[in-house]
Scaffold this active site. Sequence first.
Site, PDB file in Angstrom:
ATOM      1  N   LYS A 111       1.056  -1.289   0.060  1.00 59.35           N
ATOM      2  CA  LYS A 111      -0.014   0.060   0.143  1.00 59.35           C
ATOM      3  C   LYS A 111       0.902   1.070  -0.081  1.00 59.35           C
ATOM      4  O   LYS A 111       0.564   2.292  -0.790  1.00 59.35           O
ATOM      5  CB  LYS A 111      -0.967   0.017   1.155  1.00 59.35           C
ATOM      6  N   LYS A 117      -4.048  -9.855  -6.699  1.00 56.70           N
ATOM      7  CA  LYS A 117      -5.394 -10.332  -5.890  1.00 56.70           C
ATOM      8  C   LYS A 117      -6.503  -9.566  -6.099  1.00 56.70           C
ATOM      9  O   LYS A 117      -6.319  -8.468  -6.533  1.00 56.70           O
ATOM     10  CB  LYS A 117      -4.723 -10.019  -4.308  1.00 56.70           C
ATOM     11  N   LYS A 139     -10.713  -4.868  -2.994  1.00 60.49           N
ATOM     12  CA  LYS A 139     -11.688  -3.869  -2.985  1.00 60.49           C
ATOM     13  C   LYS A 139     -11.254  -2.499  -3.338  1.00 60.49           C
ATOM     14  O   LYS A 139     -11.648  -1.535  -3.843  1.00 60.49           O
ATOM     15  CB  LYS A 139     -12.662  -3.988  -2.023  1.00 60.49           C
TER      16      LYS A 139
HETATM   17  P1  ATP Z   1      -8.232  -3.608   0.625  1.00 64.01           P
HETATM   18  O1  ATP Z   1      -8.519  -3.663  -0.940  1.00 64.01           O
HETATM   19  O2  ATP Z   1      -8.868  -2.529   1.122  1.00 64.01           O
HETATM   20  O3  ATP Z   1      -7.158  -3.609   1.079  1.00 64.01           O
HETATM   21  P2  ATP Z   1      -9.391  -6.373   0.611  1.00 64.01           P
HETATM   22  O4  ATP Z   1     -10.376  -6.486  -0.627  1.00 64.01           O
HETATM   23  O5  ATP Z   1      -8.203  -6.924   0.466  1.00 64.01           O
HETATM   24  O6  ATP Z   1      -9.020  -4.754   1.124  1.00 64.01           O
HETATM   25  P3  ATP Z   1     -10.000  -6.678   3.127  1.00 64.01           P
HETATM   26  O7  ATP Z   1     -11.095  -5.778   3.851  1.00 64.01           O
HETATM   27  O8  ATP Z   1      -8.704  -6.430   3.650  1.00 64.01           O
HETATM   28  O9  ATP Z   1     -10.327  -6.863   1.947  1.00 64.01           O
HETATM   29  O10 ATP Z   1     -10.283  -8.157   3.622  1.00 64.01           O
HETATM   30  C1  ATP Z   1     -11.503  -8.724   4.133  1.00 64.01           C
HETATM   31  C2  ATP Z   1     -11.331 -10.284   4.410  1.00 64.01           C
HETATM   32  O11 ATP Z   1     -11.375 -10.764   2.820  1.00 64.01           O
HETATM   33  C3  ATP Z   1     -10.042 -10.583   4.713  1.00 64.01           C
HETATM   34  O12 ATP Z   1     -10.120 -11.816   5.344  1.00 64.01           O
HETATM   35  C4  ATP Z   1      -9.008 -10.907   3.487  1.00 64.01           C
HETATM   36  O13 ATP Z   1      -7.994 -11.960   3.720  1.00 64.01           O
HETATM   37  C5  ATP Z   1     -10.375 -11.310   2.523  1.00 64.01           C
HETATM   38  N1  ATP Z   1      -9.873 -11.038   1.226  1.00 64.01           N
HETATM   39  C6  ATP Z   1      -9.760  -9.895   0.717  1.00 64.01           C
HETATM   40  N2  ATP Z   1      -9.575 -10.213  -0.518  1.00 64.01           N
HETATM   41  C7  ATP Z   1      -9.540 -11.644  -0.824  1.00 64.01           C
HETATM   42  C8  ATP Z   1      -9.121 -12.339  -2.067  1.00 64.01           C
HETATM   43  N3  ATP Z   1      -8.883 -12.026  -3.273  1.00 64.01           N
HETATM   44  N4  ATP Z   1      -9.234 -13.781  -1.833  1.00 64.01           N
HETATM   45  C9  ATP Z   1      -9.455 -14.181  -0.652  1.00 64.01           C
HETATM   46  N5  ATP Z   1      -9.776 -13.485   0.460  1.00 64.01           N
HETATM   47  C10 ATP Z   1      -9.810 -12.298   0.488  1.00 64.01           C
END
Ligand code: ATP
Length: 329
Positions: free
Chosen positions: A111, A194, A197
């Site tokens: 990040k 990955k 969001k």
């Molecule tokens: P950001 O993009 O804001 O960092 P994020 O989409 O990675 O967010 P988080 O809020 O960090 O989402 O994650 C919420 C949950 O979803 C966590 O347990 C994270 O490990 C899981 N998660 C996020 N993205 C994935 C993915 N692509 N595949 C599987 N699990 C995921």
Amino acid sequence: MERILSGIKPTGQLTLGNYIGALRHFKDFQDNGEVFIFIADLHALTLPIDPEVLRSNSRDIAAFYLASGLDPKKATIFLQSSVPAHSELNAIVQNYLYMGELSRMTQFKDKSAKMNDKEIGLGLFAYPVLMAADILLYDANTVPVGEDQLQHIELARDLVHRFNYKYGEVLVMPKGKVNKVGARIMSLSDPTKKMSKSDPKGDIFLKDDMKTIRKKIMSAVTDMEGLVYYDPVNKPGISNLLTIYAALNDISIEDAAKQFEGCTRYGDFKKAVADTVERELGPFKARYEEIIASGEYLEVLKEGAKKANEIASTTLKRVQKAVGLLVLE
Ligand code: ATP
Ligand code: LTN
């Protein structure tokens, strides 16, 4: 009884990655353990976010939690910011985690690499400290997450070792739990990244309509080979779609691959993936819409905050006493 805790930060629209890697599994624990699921709204402040967007994302996550089958009679659902003990424990445990280890966290490196030095807030750097406080406050044994969060949980475990070595058995040792299939769903437009969001290219959003979702799956990046099998290095696109298919059908990747042995048309395979996603997300989204319209999540969050505060304040006192703060009862 086993304590289970997890959270999602309301930084943006939830994706299919969040659903498969985390959200979908939370309800599985509620019949056999004490489940605490929260909205990590303080964590969402670690990157710039519009206040109205943050509020609306937080409401959405509350409604998604309920739509996923979490039952507020069995699971405690709450906002992190409704429980002041998260910030208070954060202020204590930050002294037992070190700059060097925090600077090695992949999430921080990823990040902050995209940012100008002047914009990187202390909260982004200290993100895993607050996350450790979240987990430790509830004496959580099990923390179900996607793969990317395991590193933070390892840090929380190091903290427990360090703390308990110094003060005795005060904190409970947590363990991360990652599902075998779907712990890392990749972007549909760049399957080497990955699905995330905060980087929404190639994401499927839980709020997308079914037509959009089908379109995104049908145009997912694949390869030219024309054979469906699992090989995440050489065939990341097809492997990602197989993972989505396997996870949502609750089967192994091997079994999913077997179903498409001999399938030479990616269009047919993608259609089967789209049907699976639609079958799961269609009813889920309908439930979410009902819950948002009724506003029932608000009462759930209020009740959840009461219960969470009771438990969290007890743990906080235990820690305050252990480190030598004068606790006046
Ligand atoms: P950001 O993009 O804001 O960092 P994020 O989409 O990675 O967010 P988080 O809020 O960090 O989402 O994650 C919420 C949950 O979803 C966590 O347990 C994270 O490990 C899981 N998660 C996020 N993205 C994935 C993915 N692509 N595949 C599987 N699990 C995921
Ligand atoms: N960092 C997590 C959200 C989160 C969390 C937690 C998850 C904050 N505190 C405690 C499990 C336990 C993420 O999903 N990015």
